[in-house]
Design an enzyme around this catalytic site. Sequence first.
Site, mmCIF file in Angstrom:
data_model
loop_
_atom_site.group_PDB
_atom_site.id
_atom_site.type_symbol
_atom_site.label_atom_id
_atom_site.label_comp_id
_atom_site.label_asym_id
_atom_site.label_seq_id
_atom_site.Cartn_x
_atom_site.Cartn_y
_atom_site.Cartn_z
ATOM 1 N N VAL A 125 0.822 -1.226 0.000
ATOM 2 C CA VAL A 125 0.000 0.000 0.000
ATOM 3 C C VAL A 125 0.853 1.271 0.000
ATOM 4 O O VAL A 125 0.354 2.357 -0.282
ATOM 5 C CB VAL A 125 -0.989 0.054 1.197
ATOM 6 C CG1 VAL A 125 -2.050 -1.014 1.074
ATOM 7 C CG2 VAL A 125 -0.266 -0.014 2.544
ATOM 8 N N ASN A 151 -7.202 -1.427 6.376
ATOM 9 C CA ASN A 151 -6.820 -2.131 7.602
ATOM 10 C C ASN A 151 -5.304 -2.346 7.709
ATOM 11 O O ASN A 151 -4.784 -2.455 8.826
ATOM 12 C CB ASN A 151 -7.551 -3.490 7.631
ATOM 13 C CG ASN A 151 -6.925 -4.455 8.608
ATOM 14 O OD1 ASN A 151 -7.153 -4.368 9.813
ATOM 15 N ND2 ASN A 151 -6.097 -5.379 8.107
ATOM 16 N N TYR A 216 3.722 5.257 15.568
ATOM 17 C CA TYR A 216 2.418 4.586 15.423
ATOM 18 C C TYR A 216 1.269 5.544 15.775
ATOM 19 O O TYR A 216 0.290 5.657 15.028
ATOM 20 C CB TYR A 216 2.400 3.352 16.331
ATOM 21 C CG TYR A 216 1.187 2.471 16.163
ATOM 22 C CD1 TYR A 216 1.070 1.620 15.062
ATOM 23 C CD2 TYR A 216 0.161 2.486 17.099
ATOM 24 C CE1 TYR A 216 -0.043 0.806 14.908
ATOM 25 C CE2 TYR A 216 -0.952 1.670 16.951
ATOM 26 C CZ TYR A 216 -1.053 0.838 15.857
ATOM 27 O OH TYR A 216 -2.162 0.035 15.705
HETATM 28 P P1 NDP Z 1 -1.656 -8.051 11.333
HETATM 29 O O1 NDP Z 1 -0.170 -7.891 11.236
HETATM 30 O O2 NDP Z 1 -2.208 -9.419 11.478
HETATM 31 O O3 NDP Z 1 -2.395 -7.378 10.090
HETATM 32 C C1 NDP Z 1 -1.848 -6.324 9.368
HETATM 33 C C2 NDP Z 1 -1.907 -6.692 7.922
HETATM 34 O O4 NDP Z 1 -1.436 -5.604 7.126
HETATM 35 C C3 NDP Z 1 -1.020 -7.887 7.626
HETATM 36 O O5 NDP Z 1 -1.699 -8.769 6.769
HETATM 37 C C4 NDP Z 1 0.151 -7.243 6.919
HETATM 38 O O6 NDP Z 1 0.841 -8.073 6.063
HETATM 39 C C5 NDP Z 1 -0.527 -6.120 6.188
HETATM 40 N N1 NDP Z 1 0.455 -5.140 5.749
HETATM 41 C C6 NDP Z 1 1.466 -4.618 6.467
HETATM 42 N N2 NDP Z 1 2.173 -3.761 5.706
HETATM 43 C C7 NDP Z 1 1.586 -3.742 4.500
HETATM 44 C C8 NDP Z 1 1.857 -3.063 3.296
HETATM 45 N N3 NDP Z 1 2.873 -2.214 3.182
HETATM 46 N N4 NDP Z 1 1.041 -3.283 2.231
HETATM 47 C C9 NDP Z 1 0.005 -4.138 2.336
HETATM 48 N N5 NDP Z 1 -0.305 -4.825 3.444
HETATM 49 C C10 NDP Z 1 0.484 -4.628 4.518
HETATM 50 O O7 NDP Z 1 -2.107 -7.123 12.535
HETATM 51 P P2 NDP Z 1 -3.534 -6.776 13.160
HETATM 52 O O8 NDP Z 1 -4.590 -7.612 12.582
HETATM 53 O O9 NDP Z 1 -3.324 -6.768 14.610
HETATM 54 O O10 NDP Z 1 -3.708 -5.249 12.695
HETATM 55 C C11 NDP Z 1 -4.640 -4.849 11.705
HETATM 56 C C12 NDP Z 1 -4.864 -3.346 11.830
HETATM 57 O O11 NDP Z 1 -5.446 -3.073 13.101
HETATM 58 C C13 NDP Z 1 -3.585 -2.527 11.760
HETATM 59 O O12 NDP Z 1 -3.825 -1.334 11.074
HETATM 60 C C14 NDP Z 1 -3.288 -2.228 13.223
HETATM 61 O O13 NDP Z 1 -2.530 -1.060 13.379
HETATM 62 C C15 NDP Z 1 -4.701 -2.069 13.764
HETATM 63 N N6 NDP Z 1 -4.818 -2.238 15.193
HETATM 64 C C16 NDP Z 1 -4.523 -3.448 15.792
HETATM 65 C C17 NDP Z 1 -4.665 -3.602 17.158
HETATM 66 C C18 NDP Z 1 -4.367 -4.882 17.852
HETATM 67 O O14 NDP Z 1 -4.380 -4.885 19.095
HETATM 68 N N7 NDP Z 1 -4.141 -5.978 17.178
HETATM 69 C C19 NDP Z 1 -5.102 -2.472 17.997
HETATM 70 C C20 NDP Z 1 -5.417 -1.275 17.276
HETATM 71 C C21 NDP Z 1 -5.279 -1.176 15.926
HETATM 72 P P3 NDP Z 1 2.273 -8.675 6.609
HETATM 73 O O15 NDP Z 1 1.937 -9.454 7.815
HETATM 74 O O16 NDP Z 1 2.800 -9.423 5.461
HETATM 75 O O17 NDP Z 1 3.129 -7.518 6.946
#
Ligand code: NDP
Length: 309
Positions: A125, A151, A216
């Site tokens: 992204v 997301n 962050y």
């Molecule tokens: P995950 O790491 O499981 O999900 C994040 C996803 O984003 C992964 O699939 C990751 O792929 C993908 N991603 C990262 N960088 C890129 C990129 N440059 N281009 C495309 N895709 C990308 O984490 P979560 O499910 O925990 O987080 C999901 C969202 O929720 C995030 O925005 C996070 O900041 C937010 N969030 C999460 C919280 C939590 O407690 N879990 C709390 C508050 C917010 P890859 O793994 O290959 O990097």
Amino acid sequence: MQHSRGSSSRDPEGGDPAAASSTPSPLQEIVIADPVEMLLEEVVEETQPQGLMYGSSMRGRVAIVTGGATGIGRAIVLELARHGVHVAFNYFSYDESGEMRAEAERTAREVAQLEVRCHHCECDVRDSEAVGRFVDDVLERMGGLHILVNNAGIGRDGALWRLSDEKWRTVLDTNLTGAFHMIRAVAPHFRRHHDGKIVNVSSVHGIRSEFGLANYSASKAGVLGLTRSAALELGPSNVNVNAVAPGYIRTTRLTSGVPAEILDNARERAVLGRLGDPQDVANVVVFLCSELARHITGTVIPVDGGHLL
Ligand code: NDP
């Protein structure tokens, strides 16, 4: 508004219209306001939402969920699919392990069992051209696009005086600029069709920070500003733009990357006394993507068990 229409020449009391003109009546105020109201009515007409179709309002719609292979994104993908939405999602592999591709394929297989179409691919992204190609590809394969969920997100924590440029940029570029790239890419389509829902996944740390989260927190607060601006600019095209702010959500990224002591603190801080599940966030996101939320825009809903109280 309707009551002012066609009533301007009549005396509401049935008396002498000339007598009514000596003391201004509420009706006269309405008559004076009429052109303004007509203008407002035109604007309102232009932004009429979809009719409410309870239960089936989302069936057949098409969504993009960024970072949909794992964690919260995966729960959103599956919940949309359960509502009959065709889903496209992307992921990005930071290493050569092939692990993310395997995760993406696992998610896609589960979606396929729900009898909706699914497309997934690797797309960073942070790369605006790659984002443009991804959106064009989805439009061609799925025949339309109605929903975008931003997301994808990462954390690279550290005390701010030790944060490298690389850690600062990677987090801002992914969490904030990535969401901007996606919104900019889908906006022409949503505007043309006068229809669209955008939900950005921010964080409670976009509202209140903690130690070591400067990059962050800045990115997630930026997402909230982006949400308000996008809502303002796309609202006249009948596009709703909102954000969710999850608290600590039990994903692999969280449980494997965050020390147990911090998770215990988070559990205590949430007035409900527990961490959230990805499904808790997915439920709210899908609500915001539905016509049930058609009059909500530019706002943020915390999904945090009371963490921010
Ligand atoms: P995950 O790491 O499981 O999900 C994040 C996803 O984003 C992964 O699939 C990751 O792929 C993908 N991603 C990262 N960088 C890129 C990129 N440059 N281009 C495309 N895709 C990308 O984490 P979560 O499910 O925990 O987080 C999901 C969202 O929720 C995030 O925005 C996070 O900041 C937010 N969030 C999460 C919280 C939590 O407690 N879990 C709390 C508050 C917010 P890859 O793994 O290959 O990097």
